[in-house]
Design a protein around this motif. Structure first.
Motif, PDB file in Angstrom:
ATOM      1  N   PHE A 183    -146.063 -44.758  -5.836  1.00  0.00           N
ATOM      2  CA  PHE A 183    -144.770 -44.868  -6.517  1.00  0.00           C
ATOM      3  C   PHE A 183    -144.929 -44.557  -7.998  1.00  0.00           C
ATOM      4  CE2 PHE A 183    -141.229 -47.072  -8.529  1.00  0.00           C
ATOM      5  CZ  PHE A 183    -140.187 -46.753  -7.690  1.00  0.00           C
TER       6      PHE A 183
ATOM      7  N   ALA B 198    -145.694 -40.806  -8.501  1.00  0.00           N
ATOM      8  CA  ALA B 198    -144.588 -39.924  -8.112  1.00  0.00           C
ATOM      9  C   ALA B 198    -143.424 -40.015  -9.087  1.00  0.00           C
ATOM     10  CB  ALA B 198    -144.119 -40.253  -6.699  1.00  0.00           C
TER      11      ALA B 198
ATOM     12  N   LEU C  12    -140.961 -37.938 -13.586  1.00  0.00           N
ATOM     13  CA  LEU C  12    -139.523 -38.026 -13.842  1.00  0.00           C
ATOM     14  C   LEU C  12    -139.233 -38.877 -15.070  1.00  0.00           C
ATOM     15  CD1 LEU C  12    -138.319 -38.384 -10.141  1.00  0.00           C
ATOM     16  CD2 LEU C  12    -138.266 -36.351 -11.588  1.00  0.00           C
TER      17      LEU C  12
ATOM     18  N   PHE D 168    -125.867 -31.271   1.636  1.00  0.00           N
ATOM     19  CA  PHE D 168    -127.108 -30.531   1.911  1.00  0.00           C
ATOM     20  C   PHE D 168    -126.963 -29.039   1.596  1.00  0.00           C
ATOM     21  CE2 PHE D 168    -128.229 -34.403   4.066  1.00  0.00           C
ATOM     22  CZ  PHE D 168    -129.549 -34.515   3.698  1.00  0.00           C
TER      23      PHE D 168
ATOM     24  N   ILE E 253    -127.081 -28.718  -2.224  1.00  0.00           N
ATOM     25  CA  ILE E 253    -128.425 -28.875  -2.782  1.00  0.00           C
ATOM     26  C   ILE E 253    -129.249 -27.614  -2.547  1.00  0.00           C
ATOM     27  CG2 ILE E 253    -130.606 -30.129  -2.550  1.00  0.00           C
ATOM     28  CD1 ILE E 253    -128.991 -32.670  -2.215  1.00  0.00           C
TER      29      ILE E 253
ATOM     30  N   PHE F 217    -129.684 -30.918 -14.883  1.00  0.00           N
ATOM     31  CA  PHE F 217    -129.635 -30.146 -13.647  1.00  0.00           C
ATOM     32  C   PHE F 217    -130.002 -30.989 -12.422  1.00  0.00           C
ATOM     33  CE2 PHE F 217    -131.539 -26.925 -10.738  1.00  0.00           C
ATOM     34  CZ  PHE F 217    -130.412 -26.146 -10.568  1.00  0.00           C
ATOM     35  N   VAL F 218    -130.963 -31.914 -12.570  1.00  0.00           N
ATOM     36  CA  VAL F 218    -131.421 -32.639 -11.371  1.00  0.00           C
ATOM     37  C   VAL F 218    -130.720 -33.980 -11.155  1.00  0.00           C
ATOM     38  CG1 VAL F 218    -133.669 -31.534 -11.385  1.00  0.00           C
ATOM     39  CG2 VAL F 218    -133.418 -33.799 -12.430  1.00  0.00           C
TER      40      VAL F 218
ATOM     41  N   ILE G 138    -128.297 -34.031  -8.311  1.00  0.00           N
ATOM     42  CA  ILE G 138    -128.990 -33.969  -7.026  1.00  0.00           C
ATOM     43  C   ILE G 138    -129.572 -35.337  -6.667  1.00  0.00           C
ATOM     44  CG2 ILE G 138    -130.905 -32.880  -5.796  1.00  0.00           C
ATOM     45  CD1 ILE G 138    -128.467 -31.090  -6.474  1.00  0.00           C
ATOM     46  N   ALA G 139    -130.147 -36.016  -7.665  1.00  0.00           N
ATOM     47  CA  ALA G 139    -130.705 -37.347  -7.395  1.00  0.00           C
ATOM     48  C   ALA G 139    -129.596 -38.294  -6.938  1.00  0.00           C
ATOM     49  CB  ALA G 139    -131.410 -37.883  -8.633  1.00  0.00           C
TER      50      ALA G 139
ATOM     51  N   THR H 191    -128.626 -37.441  -3.430  1.00  0.00           N
ATOM     52  CA  THR H 191    -129.671 -37.895  -2.512  1.00  0.00           C
ATOM     53  C   THR H 191    -129.467 -39.370  -2.189  1.00  0.00           C
ATOM     54  OG1 THR H 191    -131.169 -36.318  -3.506  1.00  0.00           O
ATOM     55  CG2 THR H 191    -132.154 -38.033  -2.148  1.00  0.00           C
ATOM     56  N   ILE H 192    -129.163 -40.156  -3.227  1.00  0.00           N
ATOM     57  CA  ILE H 192    -128.981 -41.592  -2.999  1.00  0.00           C
ATOM     58  C   ILE H 192    -127.715 -41.835  -2.177  1.00  0.00           C
ATOM     59  CG2 ILE H 192    -128.521 -43.770  -4.190  1.00  0.00           C
ATOM     60  CD1 ILE H 192    -130.444 -42.617  -6.432  1.00  0.00           C
TER      61      ILE H 192
ATOM     62  N   ARG I 296    -128.402 -41.131   1.512  1.00  0.00           N
ATOM     63  CA  ARG I 296    -129.740 -41.595   1.925  1.00  0.00           C
ATOM     64  C   ARG I 296    -129.821 -41.918   3.410  1.00  0.00           C
ATOM     65  NH1 ARG I 296    -127.071 -45.232  -0.809  1.00  0.00           N
ATOM     66  NH2 ARG I 296    -126.787 -47.332  -0.015  1.00  0.00           N
TER      67      ARG I 296
ATOM     68  N   LEU J 281    -130.337 -38.580   5.338  1.00  0.00           N
ATOM     69  CA  LEU J 281    -131.355 -37.628   4.878  1.00  0.00           C
ATOM     70  C   LEU J 281    -132.152 -37.037   6.031  1.00  0.00           C
ATOM     71  CD1 LEU J 281    -132.926 -39.132   1.651  1.00  0.00           C
ATOM     72  CD2 LEU J 281    -131.819 -36.935   1.902  1.00  0.00           C
ATOM     73  N   LEU J 282    -132.511 -37.897   6.963  1.00  0.00           N
ATOM     74  CA  LEU J 282    -133.361 -37.458   8.064  1.00  0.00           C
ATOM     75  C   LEU J 282    -132.666 -36.353   8.861  1.00  0.00           C
ATOM     76  CD1 LEU J 282    -136.030 -38.093   9.487  1.00  0.00           C
ATOM     77  CD2 LEU J 282    -134.710 -39.479  11.055  1.00  0.00           C
TER      78      LEU J 282
ATOM     79  N   VAL K 299    -132.618 -33.010   6.761  1.00  0.00           N
ATOM     80  CA  VAL K 299    -133.825 -32.203   6.622  1.00  0.00           C
ATOM     81  C   VAL K 299    -134.361 -31.711   7.958  1.00  0.00           C
ATOM     82  CG1 VAL K 299    -134.507 -33.206   4.425  1.00  0.00           C
ATOM     83  CG2 VAL K 299    -135.393 -34.196   6.551  1.00  0.00           C
TER      84      VAL K 299
END
Lengths: 294, 287
Positions: free
Chosen positions: B13, B16, B20, B212, B215, B261-262, B265-266, B269-270, B273, B276-277, B280
């Motif tokens: 964590f 990663a 950011l 999706f 993104i 820019f990101v 997207i973040a 994503t949340i 969530r 997500l599976l 992708v």
């Protein structure tokens, strides 16, 4: 529902299919045609030259090097991402305080733009002012030249790819782990099975179909590796030139689109083979789901 | 053993999320502070801080400078961001519309070779952009589409359709057929049944699919680079073009731009969530 649906159903599916054929089937065949010509990006007269482009491929060491670089990249990236992602999924398997938020935050990197994040990683890995090397110097450790050392460049790109895509493996592995019925673990506990036995006989086999799916998806994606290579070294660096980077170099910097097309046929064949494995696998999973729900 | 999970989670964590966090800090620095050989970690409001100190004077200059064109560039960052927004939103809209229709057709009607068509649709996602972009470019030259927003919008629509069709088919398959059958009995035409019954019930699916598609259009680089050199340049291509800038890469500005820019997207994503599976894996795995 079966009444009067003759034209209507084609109205629903038709537009999307026309779109896909125009943007996929047509380019595919046009590519094959181009690969037998001496076409140049700048236009001008184009001649059919038979298989001469294909003859050049086998003399071009750039091509075999790019194949090897791509292969090495795919194998290492997918293997490390799988191991790390699975380890993380195991750590996140049981509920605990903060699990949802931690999981969600960990998933963010895979949604970001590789081209943009690749550029930014240049800053992190810079040999002089990069934060990674500064941290290493605090501990008195050796400070590698991540972006300029020919032996390390590919490794740096690999590291960024792992940072971005380990969450993907983790996400799918978690789904696999969550789908394992609890009674299996309870039965194993009654049998006093060791943790290792439980892992080897229950967790791993029941998780592996989804892990295989994840590996296939990641492999087809990693084979296309282009964005990070462009961001870190540009398309014409011997140490990091993947197949996509070589294609870009040949077609958009060298303007040889006939030659580039013949290079692309091989990469297409590999991708199509992998995609068809993926699709068969999906079909078998869906057939199984169908039987279970029936 | 209860705490052993943290031995894996905490280091990962930390590593990663560090890049950011560093992004945020860098965006608040001056160029000198950003490329100083002694990194400063703590933003401070003090004006003059000796070099080598752990804190730095925070400034929003980098964000301000995004509004003016960078040396050697025709436009400011926000111009390229607008290109990304226009292309992202319009291509998302068309993929979701076409994808939903197509998914509905495959979900509810008997179509010859449906399985083969569906797998053909899925397979289009696997083609490497650089292996198909030249024929697309040649085709575009005939219609005057290179360097236009429309060109990228059409291409991203095609690129995202596979995702849209597969995701939407998963969602529509879950809506009971009895709903439409009841509507048909009530005298609705088949199209009305789709419009008034299916669409409202697949709103969540459409929202997830849109996220999706957005993104992947937002982040796309290969096609955008090959098809554009002037008019419809998107943010990833703009940023990549700053590499090798003679005056040195303006890292605080890049950090500020990357952040702007990101962040959407973040946030997306949340928001998605729980899906997500599905997203992708093209809807092939459902949670």
């Amino acid at each position: 529902m079966r009444v009067k649906d003759g034209i209507l159903k084609y109205g629903f599916v038709g537009p999307a299919l026309i779109f896909l054929i125009a943007f996929n089937i047509f380019p595919l065949f046009y590519n094959i045609y181009l690969s037998f010509t001496d076409a140049e990006l700048s236009g001008g007269a184009t001649q059919l030259i038979g298989g001469r482009n294909y003859g050049v491929i086998f003399d071009d060491t750039r091509y075999s090097t790019a194949l090897r670089t791509t292969g090495l990249f795919v194998v290492l990236a997918v293997a490390v991402e799988l191991l790390l992602g699975f380890a993380l999924a195991l750590a996140l398997q049981k509920p605990f305080w903060g699990k949802p938020i931690i999981t969600t935050i960990l998933l963010v990197p895979m949604m970001l733009s590789p081209a943009v994040m690749g550029l930014y990683w240049n800053f992190i890995l810079n040999g002089h002012y990069g934060v990674v090397n500064q941290a290493l110097s605090v501990f008195g450790l050796f400070q590698p030249q991540w972006l300029t050392d020919p032996d390390l460049k590919l490794f740096s790109i690999l590291m960024i790819d792992i940072w971005m895509w380990t969450p993907f493996m983790m996400l799918i592995a978690l789904a696999g782990l969550n789908a394992i019925p609890n009674h299996l673990y309870e039965a194993a506990a009654i049998d006093r099975a060791s943790r290792w036995t439980i892992f080897r006989r229950i967790t791993l086999p029941l998780c592996s179909p989804l892990l295989f799916l994840a590996v296939l998806l990641r492999t087809t994606d990693a084979l296309k590796q282009f964005d990070l290579v462009m961001a870190v070294t540009g398309p014409n660096d011997r140490a990091t030139q993947t197949l996509s980077a070589l294609l870009y170099q040949v077609m958009f910097r060298g303007y040889k689109i006939g030659l580039g097309s013949s290079y692309s046929i091989v990469i297409l064949l590999i991708v199509i083979a992998l995609a068809s494995i993926f699709i068969r696998y999906i079909a078998s999973i869906q057939a199984k789901q169908g039987r279970e729900s029936a | 053993m209860k705490y052993s999970r943290w031995l894996v989670i905490i280091p990962y964590f930390f590593l990663a999320t560090l890049p950011l966090c560093w992004l945020l800090l860098t965006s608040l620095k001056t160029q000198e502070a950003a490329i100083s050989s002694t990194a400063s970690l703590i933003p401070s409001t003090a004006e003059n801080i000796a070099p080598g100190d752990l804190s730095f004077s925070a400034t929003l200059d980098a964000y301000r400078k995004l509004a003016t064109p960078h040396t050697g560039k025709a436009h400011a960052f926000f111009h390229y961001l607008l290109n990304s927004v226009i292309i992202g939103l319009l291509s998302t809209l068309t993929s979701v519309v076409l994808g939903t229709g197509c998914a509905y057709g495959f979900s509810r009607f008997r179509i010859a070779g449906a399985r083969d068509w569906l797998f053909f649709i899925l397979s289009t996602r696997f083609l490497p952009p650089l292996a198909v972009v030249v024929p697309v470019l040649m085709m575009y030259r005939v219609f005057n589409l290179p360097n236009t927003h429309l060109g990228l919008i059409l291409l991203y629509t095609a690129f995202n359709l596979s995702l849209a069709v597969w995701l939407m088919k998963g969602f529509i398959d879950e809506i009971p057929r009895a709903y439409e059958e009841a509507a048909l009995v009530d005298g609705y035409s088949p199209f009305q049944a789709f419009y008034k019954i299916i669409l409202p019930h697949s709103a969540t699916g459409m929202a997830v699919t849109a996220v999706f598609c957005l993104i992947s259009a937002w982040n796309e680089y290969g096609f955008a680079l090959a098809l554009n050199n002037a008019e419809a340049v998107t943010v990833p291509v703009y940023f990549a073009g700053l590499q090798g800038n003679i005056q040195g890469i303006p890292w605080p500005q890049i950090a500020a731009g990357v952040l702007i820019f990101v962040v959407p997207i973040a946030v997306f994503t949340i928001l998605v969530r729980n899906h997500l599976l599905r997203g992708v894996t093209f809807g092939t795995i459902k949670q």
